[in-house]
Design an enzyme around this catalytic site. Structure first.
Site, PDB file in Angstrom:
ATOM      1  N   TYR A 231       0.856  -1.195   0.000  1.00  0.00           N
ATOM      2  CA  TYR A 231       0.000   0.000   0.000  1.00  0.00           C
ATOM      3  C   TYR A 231       0.884   1.235   0.000  1.00  0.00           C
ATOM      4  O   TYR A 231       2.005   1.216   0.532  1.00  0.00           O
ATOM      5  CB  TYR A 231      -0.925  -0.031   1.223  1.00  0.00           C
ATOM      6  CG  TYR A 231      -1.925   1.096   1.306  1.00  0.00           C
ATOM      7  CD1 TYR A 231      -2.707   1.455   0.205  1.00  0.00           C
ATOM      8  CD2 TYR A 231      -2.110   1.804   2.493  1.00  0.00           C
ATOM      9  CE1 TYR A 231      -3.621   2.482   0.291  1.00  0.00           C
ATOM     10  CE2 TYR A 231      -3.030   2.833   2.594  1.00  0.00           C
ATOM     11  CZ  TYR A 231      -3.788   3.171   1.483  1.00  0.00           C
ATOM     12  OH  TYR A 231      -4.702   4.189   1.566  1.00  0.00           O
ATOM     13  N   TYR A 241      -3.792   5.394   8.906  1.00  0.00           N
ATOM     14  CA  TYR A 241      -3.232   4.066   8.661  1.00  0.00           C
ATOM     15  C   TYR A 241      -2.028   3.923   9.573  1.00  0.00           C
ATOM     16  O   TYR A 241      -0.887   4.110   9.168  1.00  0.00           O
ATOM     17  CB  TYR A 241      -2.834   3.943   7.190  1.00  0.00           C
ATOM     18  CG  TYR A 241      -2.529   2.534   6.722  1.00  0.00           C
ATOM     19  CD1 TYR A 241      -3.552   1.604   6.540  1.00  0.00           C
ATOM     20  CD2 TYR A 241      -1.233   2.136   6.439  1.00  0.00           C
ATOM     21  CE1 TYR A 241      -3.287   0.321   6.084  1.00  0.00           C
ATOM     22  CE2 TYR A 241      -0.951   0.853   5.982  1.00  0.00           C
ATOM     23  CZ  TYR A 241      -1.984  -0.040   5.815  1.00  0.00           C
ATOM     24  OH  TYR A 241      -1.721  -1.318   5.365  1.00  0.00           O
ATOM     25  N   LYS A 249       4.561  -2.075   5.647  1.00  0.00           N
ATOM     26  CA  LYS A 249       4.476  -2.078   4.188  1.00  0.00           C
ATOM     27  C   LYS A 249       5.800  -1.634   3.563  1.00  0.00           C
ATOM     28  O   LYS A 249       6.203  -2.140   2.500  1.00  0.00           O
ATOM     29  CB  LYS A 249       3.336  -1.178   3.715  1.00  0.00           C
ATOM     30  CG  LYS A 249       1.952  -1.713   4.057  1.00  0.00           C
ATOM     31  CD  LYS A 249       1.697  -3.081   3.439  1.00  0.00           C
ATOM     32  CE  LYS A 249       0.290  -3.566   3.678  1.00  0.00           C
ATOM     33  NZ  LYS A 249       0.045  -4.918   3.118  1.00  0.00           N
TER      34      LYS A 249
END
Length: 360
Positions: A231, A241, A249
């Site tokens: 992402y 997030y 990530k």
């Protein structure tokens, strides 16, 4: 004489083109490729686009293991369906606490509409394995998990055990897809994230890919493909997030490049990741869910549509088809890459819907 020169030139050009044509096998692991693309018509699923790459890629006889599928709303399912459309045998690893729910849904036909392939048939899941990817081997499983009622009646769900079970059932396989992520403190800003929460996010979302490849690479055919999902929060600030997920990530993408080198040299396996745009999957919808307010993923989808170069919906099948490409011989020379499938949002450096962009 002029006609002869033209014909000779065309013949030489054709010979040169043939010399650069894609090979029909990948390092001894033959994948069939046809020259015609299939176009899907009359699709009824909201997750489907019109283009079906399955008709142009032949994966018959190939086995694909997709880790992290528990319903039909996510990208893992879409990738599995695209691979199945190309003829691959699909086997799945599902988190034990939701395994029975998933199996019951399949039995009831809950996912039938989302299982439809381009020829009208339905995707068949050959086998589902319980998989908890935060445990590498049986010795890692604590007593509290062994006695947890959500794990009752299940065993052999560590990565090492699942790899051995897959080998016993299928021998060598060809494709592994990592569709796993979890951050217990994802709703917390990084400044408020605990060490335990941060490491848990890294363990479930990043190291799980390393471990999965460690255990599965030895049972993969040379020329196989390993793929994960990432992402944009890995490289850009995405408020909401949190919990160390952005760091996880970033680790995943960095590890993709290192593993591409190591697994490529040792096993002849390609390793890539897809940075997918926001999709309202079951898992994503659970982030920041408060009554009367939009969820994190709903806000992310709205932002993407307002600011991406391609102002269009992103469907799970867009990512599914891209995953099929990366796992196919069409991508035989592609490894170590992060492929952005997000309508171009990752290229933008300015928000078009920002108040500062409004003309007076």
């Amino acid at each position: 004489m002029r006609t002869f020169v033209v014909v000779a030139t065309l013949a030489a050009f054709a010979a040169n083109v043939a010399a650069f044509a894609p090979a029909q096998s990948v390092r001894g692991n033959a994948f069939g490729v046809s020259t015609s693309a299939g176009v899907r018509t009359g699709s009824t699923s909201a997750s489907n686009t019109q283009l079906s790459m399955g008709a142009s890629i032949d994966l018959k006889g190939k086995v694909a293991f997709i880790a992290g599928v528990a319903d039909s709303s996510g990208y893992g399912w879409a990738i599995a369906k695209a691979l199945a459309d190309a003829g691959a045998t699909i086997i799945i690893g599902t988190w034990p606490p939701v395994l029975k729910i998933f199996q019951a849904g399949l039995k009831r036909g809950q996912f039938d509409e989302d299982s439809e392939l381009s020829d009208g048939s339905k995707m068949e899941i050959a086998k589902i394995y319980p998989l908890d990817a935060v445990f590498d081997n049986p010795e890692d499983v604590p007593e509290e998990i062994k006695t947890n009622k959500r794990y009752a009646g299940l065993d052999g769900y560590t990565i090492e055990e699942v790899a051995k079970a897959v080998e016993a059932d299928y021998g060598k396989i060809d494709i592994v897809v990592h569709s796993l992520a979890n951050g217990p403190e994802v709703t917390k800003p990084l400044l408020e994230t605990s060490r335990k929460g941060y490491l848990a996010a890294s363990s479930a979302s990043a190291y799980s890919a390393v471990s999965l490849l460690q255990k599965f690479a030895p049972i993969m055919n040379e020329g196989g493909a390993f793929m994960s999902l990432t992402y944009i929060a890995s490289e850009k600030v995405i408020p909401g997030y949190g919990g160390g997920m952005s760091s996880a990530k970033a680790q995943l993408e960095s590890d993709t490049r290192t593993l591409a080198y190591e697994a490529g040299r040792k096993y002849g396996i390609r390793v890539n990741t897809i940075s997918a745009g926001p999709l309202k999957s079951r898992a994503a919808s659970a982030i920041g869910k408060e009554a009367g307010q939009k969820t994190f993923i709903e806000l992310a989808i709205d932002y993407a549509k307002a600011n991406a170069p391609l102002a269009q919906d992103l469907y799970s099948d867009d990512v599914g088809n891209s995953g099929l490409f990366l796992c196919s011989p069409l991508a035989r020379s592609i490894t170590g890459v992060t492929l952005y499938v997000d309508n171009g949002l990752s290229t933008m450096g300015m928000a078009l819907d920002s108040m500062s962009m409004q003309q007076e």
